[in-house]
Design an enzyme around this catalytic site. Structure first.
Site: not given
Ligand code: 5GP
Length: 125
Positions: A40, A97, A105-106, A110, A112
């Site tokens: 996003i 991360n 953060e999530v 995931h 990237h």
């Protein structure tokens, strides 16, 4: 706020909601093991997130708890997304991360996938 990657999986996290179709995302790829969609807040001309379909908080959690089929499927999916986006060549960068110092953060694993320009060298800041 970076998360504690040792916490149990939270089914209310934003990527779980994207997986369930409750929140829209610009999807670019989906198979039995993975979903990929545009970040996003992109930090490169191409910035796509690839997530496993299973309930895994982080790379650490995934590597220890996922099945061989899930791990192989996810790794292959990440490569397929990069290839389908036309990034092999010119090349791309993968980043996962993990936890506080990693800046995660999530709390759903995931990767990237960055590309579309020369990305310089490694870690900044
Ligand atoms: P992290 O810091 O956890 O590795 O990265 C989380 C990433 O998720 C950030 O790059 C952020 O821009 C992205 N992100 C956060 N919320 C959303 C969302 O609702 N939709 C999409 N597509 N990306 C998100």
């Amino acid at each position: 706020m970076p998360i504690d990657a040792t916490l149990p999986y939270d089914d209310g996290n934003i990527f779980a909601r994207i997986l369930r179709g409750e929140i829209p995302a610009r999807r670019v790829y989906e198979d039995d093991f993975a979903l990929a969609f545009h970040d996003i807040a992109p930090q490169a001309p191409v910035h796509v997130l690839v997530i496993p379909k299973g309930r895994y908080v982080s790379w650490d959690d995934f590597a220890s708890a996922a099945s061989e089929a899930e791990i192989a499927g996810f790794v292959r999916a990440v490569a397929t997304v990069a290839r389908d986006l036309g990034l092999v060549p010119p090349g791309y960068r993968l980043l996962a991360n993990v936890g506080g110092d990693g800046g995660q953060e999530v709390p759903h694993l995931h990767v990237h996938l960055f590309g579309g320009r020369s990305l310089g060298r490694m870690v900044a800041g």
